[in-house]
Enzyme design. Structure first.
Site, PDB file in Angstrom:
ATOM      1  N   LEU A 249      -5.069   3.368  -7.647  1.00 16.98           N
ATOM      2  CA  LEU A 249      -5.708   3.552  -6.333  1.00 16.98           C
ATOM      3  C   LEU A 249      -5.587   5.027  -5.973  1.00 16.98           C
ATOM      4  O   LEU A 249      -4.628   5.696  -6.374  1.00 16.98           O
ATOM      5  CB  LEU A 249      -4.992   2.718  -5.267  1.00 16.98           C
ATOM      6  CG  LEU A 249      -5.174   1.195  -5.320  1.00 16.98           C
ATOM      7  CD1 LEU A 249      -4.399   0.536  -4.179  1.00 16.98           C
ATOM      8  CD2 LEU A 249      -6.645   0.794  -5.242  1.00 16.98           C
ATOM      9  N   ASP A 250      -6.547   5.510  -5.198  1.00 16.58           N
ATOM     10  CA  ASP A 250      -6.484   6.894  -4.717  1.00 16.58           C
ATOM     11  C   ASP A 250      -5.258   7.079  -3.824  1.00 16.58           C
ATOM     12  O   ASP A 250      -4.748   6.116  -3.245  1.00 16.58           O
ATOM     13  CB  ASP A 250      -7.730   7.230  -3.880  1.00 16.58           C
ATOM     14  CG  ASP A 250      -8.994   7.193  -4.709  1.00 16.58           C
ATOM     15  OD1 ASP A 250      -8.901   7.307  -5.945  1.00 16.58           O
ATOM     16  OD2 ASP A 250     -10.073   7.034  -4.108  1.00 16.58           O
TER      17      ASP A 250
END
Ligand code: URA
Length: 231
Positions: free
Chosen positions: A100-101
């Site tokens: 995930l960012d």
């Protein structure tokens, strides 16, 4: 094997620390609290500590509720890594089954089983990922159809795979995609002239974010959750 030795091997603690853990009365063996260091455990014994089952060997499967500000990598020069939230032995063997960012929250799966994570991340298997998305601008009428038809991302050949958009509020949607291109969700909305304000992953395949976990907490997956990835 003695229970104190089992705790040393599974938790990576010293014999003295294992005895302290036993004295805290938080070790459960086959459903009952056990504090005797010399009690005997076998491969079949179910040993739990602080709600997690301890396993001597074999693959590990973990779900983490990732907070904002953490990156999904082993090292980063700028931000703390999500691995800093995981307190397990043999950390170098673990990897993220899909990243995930840094500003995205929610479900992250961590394992040392490469075949299992490949099943989640490989485009060939089209494993579903569901995100809750908060947008800068209201959802437009044609969004549902556009996501279904596929969206042309900047610098990519061809359209994205059909995705399902469930509109929950004027600026809030649940989006289910079957691939994991770089910044995919943000780029999909950017291609429609909108902007993602906040992003949260709720589900991977059939595995849902456990709502009893607080931000930054993790737990081992159940056998059913692990096996669901092979369906
Ligand atoms: N898509 C994004 O844009 N960011 C994420 O973190 C995950 C999916």
């Amino acid at each position: 094997m003695r229970l104190d030795k089992f705790l040393c091997d599974t938790l990576g603690v010293t014999r003295k620390e294992a005895h302290q853990i036993l004295r805290s009365k938080q070790v459960i063996v086959d459903g009952a609290m056990e504090k005797r260091a010399a009690s005997h455990v076998t491969e079949e014994s179910v040993v739990e500590w602080q709600g997690n089952q301890l396993k001597l060997s074999g693959p590990r499967y973990i779900m983490l509720y990732k907070p904002e500000g953490f990156v999904c990598s082993h090292e980063d020069g700028t931000n703390p890594t999500a691995f800093e939230l995981i307190d397990e032995i043999k950390m170098d063997r673990l990897h993220f089954a899909g990243r995930l960012d840094v500003d995205t929250t929610g479900l992250v799966l961590i394992t040392d089983d490469g075949q299992w994570s490949h099943r989640i991340t490989s485009p060939k298997h089209k494993c579903e990922k569901t995100y809750r998305v908060w947008l800068d601008e209201p959802v437009e009428e044609d969004y549902v159809e556009k996501f279904k038809q596929g969206i042309q991302l900047k610098s990519e050949d061809g359209l994205t795979l059909p995705a399902h958009l469930d509109v929950r509020a004027e600026k809030e949607v649940l989006l289910t995609i079957h691939e994991g291109k770089y910044h995919q969700v943000k780029r999909m909305f950017a291609a429609l002239g909108n902007r993602v304000e906040a992003l949260h992953r709720e589900k991977i395949g059939e595995i849902e974010m456990d709502e009893s976990l607080e931000l930054g907490e993790y737990r081992y997956l159940t056998e059913e959750e692990v096996n669901s990835i092979w369906k």
